[in-house]
Design a protein around this motif. Structure first.
Motif, PDB file in Angstrom:
ATOM      1  N   MET A 131       0.905  -1.169   0.071  1.00  0.00           N
ATOM      2  CA  MET A 131       0.122   0.049   0.081  1.00  0.00           C
ATOM      3  C   MET A 131       0.703   1.314   0.005  1.00  0.00           C
ATOM      4  O   MET A 131       0.563   2.167  -0.667  1.00  0.00           O
ATOM      5  CB  MET A 131      -0.816   0.169   1.283  1.00  0.00           C
ATOM      6  N   PRO A 185     -15.726  17.790  35.510  1.00  0.00           N
ATOM      7  CA  PRO A 185     -14.924  16.756  35.655  1.00  0.00           C
ATOM      8  C   PRO A 185     -13.602  16.921  34.757  1.00  0.00           C
ATOM      9  O   PRO A 185     -12.714  16.222  34.720  1.00  0.00           O
ATOM     10  CB  PRO A 185     -16.056  15.585  35.098  1.00  0.00           C
ATOM     11  N   GLN A 186     -13.977  17.853  33.669  1.00  0.00           N
ATOM     12  CA  GLN A 186     -12.788  17.910  32.636  1.00  0.00           C
ATOM     13  C   GLN A 186     -12.364  19.282  32.458  1.00  0.00           C
ATOM     14  O   GLN A 186     -13.212  20.373  32.487  1.00  0.00           O
ATOM     15  CB  GLN A 186     -13.219  17.341  31.047  1.00  0.00           C
ATOM     16  N   GLU A 203      -3.369  10.237  20.368  1.00  0.00           N
ATOM     17  CA  GLU A 203      -3.511   9.076  19.683  1.00  0.00           C
ATOM     18  C   GLU A 203      -2.349   8.283  20.512  1.00  0.00           C
ATOM     19  O   GLU A 203      -2.678   6.891  20.864  1.00  0.00           O
ATOM     20  CB  GLU A 203      -2.721   9.096  18.381  1.00  0.00           C
ATOM     21  N   ARG A 232      -1.642   8.696  24.024  1.00  0.00           N
ATOM     22  CA  ARG A 232      -1.963   8.484  25.450  1.00  0.00           C
ATOM     23  C   ARG A 232      -3.466   8.473  25.906  1.00  0.00           C
ATOM     24  O   ARG A 232      -3.699   8.263  26.989  1.00  0.00           O
ATOM     25  CB  ARG A 232      -1.189   9.770  25.950  1.00  0.00           C
ATOM     26  N   GLY A 233      -4.198   9.035  24.799  1.00  0.00           N
ATOM     27  CA  GLY A 233      -5.844   9.009  25.049  1.00  0.00           C
ATOM     28  C   GLY A 233      -5.894  10.152  26.235  1.00  0.00           C
ATOM     29  O   GLY A 233      -7.218  10.064  26.874  1.00  0.00           O
ATOM     30  N   THR A 242      -6.757  13.261  25.352  1.00  0.00           N
ATOM     31  CA  THR A 242      -7.808  14.468  25.240  1.00  0.00           C
ATOM     32  C   THR A 242      -8.502  13.585  23.834  1.00  0.00           C
ATOM     33  O   THR A 242      -8.325  12.777  23.109  1.00  0.00           O
ATOM     34  CB  THR A 242      -7.215  15.632  24.949  1.00  0.00           C
ATOM     35  N   TYR A 243      -9.896  14.474  23.611  1.00  0.00           N
ATOM     36  CA  TYR A 243     -10.511  14.075  22.163  1.00  0.00           C
ATOM     37  C   TYR A 243      -9.959  14.816  21.277  1.00  0.00           C
ATOM     38  O   TYR A 243      -9.876  14.415  19.919  1.00  0.00           O
ATOM     39  CB  TYR A 243     -12.120  14.374  22.614  1.00  0.00           C
ATOM     40  N   ALA A 271      -9.153  19.992  25.884  1.00  0.00           N
ATOM     41  CA  ALA A 271      -9.759  19.635  27.166  1.00  0.00           C
ATOM     42  C   ALA A 271      -9.185  18.170  27.683  1.00  0.00           C
ATOM     43  O   ALA A 271      -9.021  17.547  26.898  1.00  0.00           O
ATOM     44  CB  ALA A 271     -11.222  19.598  27.083  1.00  0.00           C
ATOM     45  N   SER A 310      -9.167  15.530  31.327  1.00  0.00           N
ATOM     46  CA  SER A 310     -10.049  15.262  32.617  1.00  0.00           C
ATOM     47  C   SER A 310      -8.806  15.897  33.820  1.00  0.00           C
ATOM     48  O   SER A 310      -7.711  15.780  33.595  1.00  0.00           O
ATOM     49  CB  SER A 310      -9.909  13.839  32.993  1.00  0.00           C
ATOM     50  N   HIS A 354     -14.460   4.861  15.864  1.00  0.00           N
ATOM     51  CA  HIS A 354     -12.943   5.397  16.106  1.00  0.00           C
ATOM     52  C   HIS A 354     -11.985   4.413  15.814  1.00  0.00           C
ATOM     53  O   HIS A 354     -10.818   4.934  15.124  1.00  0.00           O
ATOM     54  CB  HIS A 354     -12.846   5.763  17.632  1.00  0.00           C
ATOM     55  N   LYS A 405      -7.753   2.710  12.878  1.00  0.00           N
ATOM     56  CA  LYS A 405      -6.541   2.145  13.295  1.00  0.00           C
ATOM     57  C   LYS A 405      -6.071   1.346  12.186  1.00  0.00           C
ATOM     58  O   LYS A 405      -6.377   1.909  10.751  1.00  0.00           O
ATOM     59  CB  LYS A 405      -6.755   0.953  14.408  1.00  0.00           C
ATOM     60  N   LEU A 422      -2.793  -1.584   5.804  1.00  0.00           N
ATOM     61  CA  LEU A 422      -2.439  -0.092   6.207  1.00  0.00           C
ATOM     62  C   LEU A 422      -1.853  -0.522   7.748  1.00  0.00           C
ATOM     63  O   LEU A 422      -2.607  -1.021   8.477  1.00  0.00           O
ATOM     64  CB  LEU A 422      -3.636   0.838   6.169  1.00  0.00           C
ATOM     65  N   GLU A 436      -2.540   5.116   8.980  1.00  0.00           N
ATOM     66  CA  GLU A 436      -2.011   5.530   7.872  1.00  0.00           C
ATOM     67  C   GLU A 436      -2.988   5.824   6.902  1.00  0.00           C
ATOM     68  O   GLU A 436      -2.941   6.590   5.836  1.00  0.00           O
ATOM     69  CB  GLU A 436      -1.321   4.205   7.455  1.00  0.00           C
ATOM     70  N   THR A 450      -6.133   2.828  24.552  1.00  0.00           N
ATOM     71  CA  THR A 450      -5.781   4.337  24.301  1.00  0.00           C
ATOM     72  C   THR A 450      -7.204   4.876  23.686  1.00  0.00           C
ATOM     73  O   THR A 450      -7.455   5.919  24.042  1.00  0.00           O
ATOM     74  CB  THR A 450      -4.649   4.206  23.535  1.00  0.00           C
ATOM     75  N   GLU A 451      -7.944   4.259  22.863  1.00  0.00           N
ATOM     76  CA  GLU A 451      -8.818   4.881  22.089  1.00  0.00           C
ATOM     77  C   GLU A 451     -10.055   4.997  22.869  1.00  0.00           C
ATOM     78  O   GLU A 451     -10.900   5.783  22.814  1.00  0.00           O
ATOM     79  CB  GLU A 451      -9.181   4.011  20.847  1.00  0.00           C
ATOM     80  N   GLN A 454      -9.766   5.512  25.981  1.00  0.00           N
ATOM     81  CA  GLN A 454      -9.614   6.889  26.702  1.00  0.00           C
ATOM     82  C   GLN A 454      -9.864   8.001  26.112  1.00  0.00           C
ATOM     83  O   GLN A 454     -10.632   8.989  26.706  1.00  0.00           O
ATOM     84  CB  GLN A 454      -8.142   6.899  27.327  1.00  0.00           C
ATOM     85  N   VAL A 455      -9.634   8.073  24.629  1.00  0.00           N
ATOM     86  CA  VAL A 455     -10.053   9.095  23.955  1.00  0.00           C
ATOM     87  C   VAL A 455     -11.440   9.426  23.865  1.00  0.00           C
ATOM     88  O   VAL A 455     -12.018  10.288  24.228  1.00  0.00           O
ATOM     89  CB  VAL A 455      -9.669   9.076  22.620  1.00  0.00           C
ATOM     90  N   GLU A 505     -12.692  10.707  27.275  1.00  0.00           N
ATOM     91  CA  GLU A 505     -12.608  12.213  27.057  1.00  0.00           C
ATOM     92  C   GLU A 505     -13.601  13.126  26.175  1.00  0.00           C
ATOM     93  O   GLU A 505     -14.159  14.075  26.484  1.00  0.00           O
ATOM     94  CB  GLU A 505     -11.015  12.495  26.629  1.00  0.00           C
ATOM     95  N   GLU A 506     -14.080  12.297  25.062  1.00  0.00           N
ATOM     96  CA  GLU A 506     -14.917  12.818  24.162  1.00  0.00           C
ATOM     97  C   GLU A 506     -16.254  12.984  24.935  1.00  0.00           C
ATOM     98  O   GLU A 506     -17.002  14.042  24.739  1.00  0.00           O
ATOM     99  CB  GLU A 506     -15.210  11.989  22.892  1.00  0.00           C
ATOM    100  N   SER A 549     -16.782  13.117  28.132  1.00  0.00           N
ATOM    101  CA  SER A 549     -16.495  14.252  29.168  1.00  0.00           C
ATOM    102  C   SER A 549     -16.836  15.721  28.350  1.00  0.00           C
ATOM    103  O   SER A 549     -17.475  16.401  28.901  1.00  0.00           O
ATOM    104  CB  SER A 549     -15.201  14.331  29.706  1.00  0.00           C
ATOM    105  N   GLN A 550     -16.284  15.661  27.370  1.00  0.00           N
ATOM    106  CA  GLN A 550     -16.123  17.084  26.471  1.00  0.00           C
ATOM    107  C   GLN A 550     -17.587  17.478  25.980  1.00  0.00           C
ATOM    108  O   GLN A 550     -18.138  18.443  26.414  1.00  0.00           O
ATOM    109  CB  GLN A 550     -15.335  17.036  25.633  1.00  0.00           C
ATOM    110  N   ARG A 551     -18.333  16.461  25.362  1.00  0.00           N
ATOM    111  CA  ARG A 551     -19.397  16.443  24.701  1.00  0.00           C
ATOM    112  C   ARG A 551     -20.631  16.754  25.862  1.00  0.00           C
ATOM    113  O   ARG A 551     -21.620  17.534  25.522  1.00  0.00           O
ATOM    114  CB  ARG A 551     -19.730  15.521  23.600  1.00  0.00           C
ATOM    115  N   ASP A 568     -20.545  15.492  29.716  1.00  0.00           N
ATOM    116  CA  ASP A 568     -20.451  15.970  31.326  1.00  0.00           C
ATOM    117  C   ASP A 568     -20.030  17.107  31.529  1.00  0.00           C
ATOM    118  O   ASP A 568     -20.355  17.575  32.495  1.00  0.00           O
ATOM    119  CB  ASP A 568     -19.613  14.731  31.735  1.00  0.00           C
TER     120      ASP A 568
END
Lengths: 435, 447
Positions: free
Chosen positions: A2, A255-256, A298, A300-301, A303-304, A324, A326, B72, B76, B81, B85, B140-141, B143-144, B147-148, B150-152, B154
């Motif tokens: 690819m 919370p965040q 990517e 460490r996760g 943040t969004y 943003a 936590s 999400h 990956k 790929l 990528e 990891t994802e 956790q993302v 966080e999403e 929380s942001q959107r 909470d």
């Protein structure tokens, strides 16, 4: 396998050119505009900018330009708010008036069939707004409601706190919508004065795209804008940067934590602007694959989303970012941002990063010109930035010309890890104000 | 009589529509993939989208958020790929890519120069069947995504309030769960959940390809056959039967109090019919009803009655209708009161406006003006080919057809005031509604 295919395509793919024919139009009355004629769809998109914006508010009347702009459609000429809205909707036209720090933006869309009536109506809003007492109270209430919501929104609190610390008493240091107290104190006279100050012919920029000829556009502009005053209020002075490096924590129950960070930036007409632009794209361009997105999201996760941007404004230059995270992890994220700043300032970027980013920037640029609305908007933005009319055909060459050495030099000049200030709104663990 | 008021504009709009008919074609590959091609040759750009007929309402119980989490994870790697990528390759072509999830669909898209379409198809076809991911990617994802959330949700009391209201609106249908998922269930989602969901639903017989922009339909067909044609359909694709609502017999009311609320408001959401293939009339009537009651912030009935006059009671007053759903739509009302007007008074005032409308019917002038606007909307929307692509994708994943989308503007224009009144009488039934009050911590209820 690819990868090989991708690589081959990059080598052979010459980016498509931004193939738009921009006409330079001057109306009989002397108003300049840029036009892209396109007769595929029977409507025109018109974009007008009045330079100055909410920064023209006189002392003691913060929020006047904002409230004034909110009232332009709420009664004009012989029409009250209801009458105006009915007339506009009956023509299926749409107008929007958006005040911002450096400009009042006017966007209009109207059908070819009833263009003259739509333009007459827009003229009423721009030239003869009524500022009726009941309309003032109604829109004032909407502004106050928005300010109350902003006061409890961590992202807005972070932005406002940063601006205050960075610019103090200059208009850049406060919210253009005003404070609850300043908005409550605004009188009709303040709005009339704001209208006179902000909407004048000496600060006007115009672009149109769609179903209209240059000749018709010229006539239209004189009718639409010819009765505005020739001169408005003087522009504000330069905004001095007053904030040093460090952290400011604003305690807020959430919370965040919401973070805004930045330091001084670079002027749009600086010879190093393009290397700086490419550098920022690599560091924090907001796409997947930027260094900040890679390290903070990517890997460490934490943040969004995280991004940085250059903001060359009329009276100051900023390089800003936001994210943003936590309360438990925001301190770690702040440290990573600092570290990425240090790394880029010291080492610049890699050849692979530079090539990939140039390919992205040059390839994506022509894709922006895809419709009357977007084209008119890009064209008026170019004029506000004092770019030449052939900029769309020369822009990609400026990106291509950026070398690894340029980026390294500009990274050392622009990125100041010790000058980065972070405003953190929330209940962050292990972070405290230090300046 | 209705027509007389704005005859010139209305007549012109009707006449102009056929001349503007969009060039849309569609076909189906033998493996079940449906393809829609929308031609727009104004700019050398193409939007390439793959829509899956699966969303948050199709998730297994206890695994809320898996549809969105998988969205999400689709960024990956695959067998061809490496992780990340896909997007890097799109960007190296000067393109942008992203994805979104709803209750009824999950969609992936790229916007690139038109001559890069072939590569986009190759990559999107690759990840339709050959996704790969490591345990580390998943951890990891997740956790993302937390966080999403929380942001959107909470971090915003208004979003928490909407989430709670929505959960109360459905007694049995999974439309009541949030797209992003409940936090305690997101925390448990693992790699096997994602793969099991992926293997079941991500296949050509459950997907719609939408290609919009500067393309030739014959070329699109050739490329689609080459890249998507060889993919195996899913053998165990379940029929799309979600738990349906029982008769709703009892009105639901809720209050949500949060110290972060700055502006209290009252909102009400009624269950309403969704657009039905071949029978969109009721949805069209509800669309116009929402415009009449609370579309324009100035001239709608709610705005006129509550924001204007001697003693305005609202800062904002709105109505909306969402008919784009496979199983059930919703019709909503909301009032943000001016300071000093308590929520019970705001709600009473809102109900009084609706009650009067049910007695008096629409103002003929309002009715005609809204039709003119909806007609023109059809012209303006053609300036945005991305928007057109989304319109077709959303329709085809919620039970509609290409023909339904094409017919929609005419169905809207055919709505009569009587249709609107019949729809209003049907929808305004408090037994099938949730009413919520969003309140400040120190708010006093005057009940």
């Amino acid at each position: 396998m690819m990868l090989r295919l991708t690589f081959a395509l990059i080598l052979f793919a010459l980016p498509v050119r931004a193939d738009v024919q921009i006409q330079d139009v001057t109306s009989p009355g002397g108003i300049h505009a840029w036009l892209v004629e396109s007769h595929d769809l029977p409507f025109t998109a018109l974009e007008i900018r009045f330079r100055g914006g909410t920064s023209l508010d006189p002392e003691g009347a913060r929020g006047a330009v904002n409230l004034m702009a909110g009232l332009l459609e709420e009664g004009a000429g012989d029409l009250d708010a209801q009458g105006f809205a009915r007339a506009r909707d009956g023509l299926a036209a749409s107008f929007s008036f958006r005040p911002s720090t450096d400009a009042v933006a006017v966007s209009a869309r109207f059908l070819t069939e009833n263009r003259d009536e739509a333009v007459d109506l827009l003229r009423l809003a721009l030239v003869e707004p009524r500022f009726d007492a009941d309309a003032i109270e109604r829109v004032r209430g909407q502004v106050l409601s928005g300010l109350a919501s902003d006061a409890k929104d961590p992202t807005r609190i972070a932005g406002r706190t940063f601006d205050e610390k960075a610019f103090g008493a200059h208009p850049y240091g406060s919210d253009g919508s005003g404070t609850p107290d300043s908005v409550r104190a605004l009188m009709r006279d303040d709005l009339v004065a704001a209208h006179r100050a902000a909407l004048a012919r000496d600060r006007i920029y115009v672009a149109a795209a769609g179903d209209i000829t240059a000749e018709d556009l010229g006539t239209l502009l004189d009718r639409l804008l010819g009765d505005l005053p020739a001169e408005g209020a003087p522009m504000p002075s330069r905004a001095e940067w007053r904030i040093g490096g460090g952290v400011t924590v604003v305690e807020f129950p959430t919370p965040q934590a919401s973070v805004r960070f930045g330091h001084e930036g670079i002027k749009r007409d600086d010879p190093d602007f393009f290397p700086a632009y490419v550098l920022n794209e690599i560091l924090g361009g907001g796409r997947f694959g930027s260094r900040l997105m890679t390290e903070v999201r990517e890997k460490r996760g934490l943040t969004y989303g995280i991004g940085s941007y250059l903001a060359p404004m009329d009276h100051a230059e900023l390089m800003m970012g936001h994210f943003a995270s936590s309360n438990a992890t925001v301190g770690q994220a702040v440290e990573i941002v600092r570290e990425e700043w240090r790394r880029a300032a010291a080492e610049g970027v890699t050849a692979e990063e530079l090539e990939a980013t140039k390919t992205y920037l040059t390839g994506s640029y022509p894709l922006r010109f895809d419709g009357n609305g977007p084209i008119a908007s890009i064209l008026v933005g170019m004029q506000m930035e004092d770019l030449p009319i052939d900029y769309p055909v020369t822009r990609n060459a400026k990106v291509e010309a950026v070398t690894l050495e340029d980026v390294k030099r500009v990274a050392a000049r622009l990125l100041k890890p010790e000058a980065l200030h972070f405003v953190v709104v929330g209940e962050p663990e292990g972070l405290a104000s230090d300046g | 009589m209705l027509r007389r008021l704005a005859l010139p504009a209305a007549t012109w709009l009707m006449l102009s529509l056929p001349a503007l008919a969009e060039t849309v074609s569609d076909f189906r590959l033998p493996n079940g993939l449906e393809v829609v091609v929308i031609e727009d040759h104004r700019a050398p750009v193409v939007t390439h989208m793959v829509w899956y007929r699966v969303g948050a309402a199709d998730e297994p119980p206890g695994h809320s958020g898996i549809a969105h989490f998988l969205e999400h994870l689709m960024f990956k790697g695959t067998d061809e790929l490496a992780a990340g990528e896909f997007s890097a390759t799109v960007e190296a072509q000067g393109g942008d890519d992203n994805a979104f999830t709803s209750w009824d669909y999950t969609a992936y898209f790229q916007r690139v120069a038109a001559d890069r379409l072939d590569l986009m198809m190759k990559m999107e076809a690759d990840r339709m069947r050959d996704l790969e991911m490591t345990e580390e990617d998943v951890r990891t994802e997740r956790q993302v995504v937390l966080e999403e959330r929380s942001q959107r949700i909470d971090s915003d009391p208004g979003s928490i309030f909407s989430e709670q209201s929505r959960a109360a609106a459905y007694l049995n249908h999974p439309y009541g769960i949030p797209i992003i998922g409940w936090r305690h269930e997101i925390e448990q989602l693992d790699r096997e959940d994602a793969f099991s969901f992926y293997r079941t639903y991500y296949a050509p017989n459950n997907a719609i390809l939408v290609v919009a922009g500067d393309v030739d339909p014959a070329e699109v067909r050739r490329m689609a056959e080459a890249h998507y044609g060889p993919l195996q359909p899913s053998a165990n694709l379940p029929e799309r039967l979600r738990p349906q609502e029982p008769p709703q017999l009892s009105e639901r009311r809720l209050t949500f109090t949060d110290p972060r609320v700055a502006q209290p408001y009252v909102s009400r959401s009624y269950l309403a019919p969704a657009r039905q293939s071949g029978a969109q009339e009721k949805a069209a009537a509800l669309t116009i009803l929402a415009e009449l009651l609370g579309g324009s912030p100035t001239t709608s009935l709610l705005a006129r009655e509550l924001q204007f006059g001697e003693r305005p009671r609202a800062v904002w007053a709105q109505a909306w209708y969402n008919g784009g759903a496979l199983d059930s739509g919703s019709f909503g009302l909301a009032v943000v009161p001016v300071p000093g007007v308590p929520l019970d008074e705001a709600e009473e005032a809102m109900d009084a406006v609706v009650a009067r409308f049910l007695e008096e019917g629409p103002d003929p002038e309002d009715f005609e003006r809204i039709k003119i606007q909806l007609g023109a909307q059809d012209i303006y929307s053609r300036d945005n080919v991305d928007g057109l692509a989304r319109r077709y994708g959303a329709a085809l994943t919620t039970g509609l057809t290409v023909e339904d989308v094409k017919a929609w503007p005419d169905v809207l224009q055919a709505v009569t005031p009587e249709d609107v009144m019949a729809a209003a009488r049907e929808v305004f039934d408090r037994r099938r509604a949730v009413t919520g009050w969003l309140m400040q911590a120190d708010e006093e209820t005057s009940q």
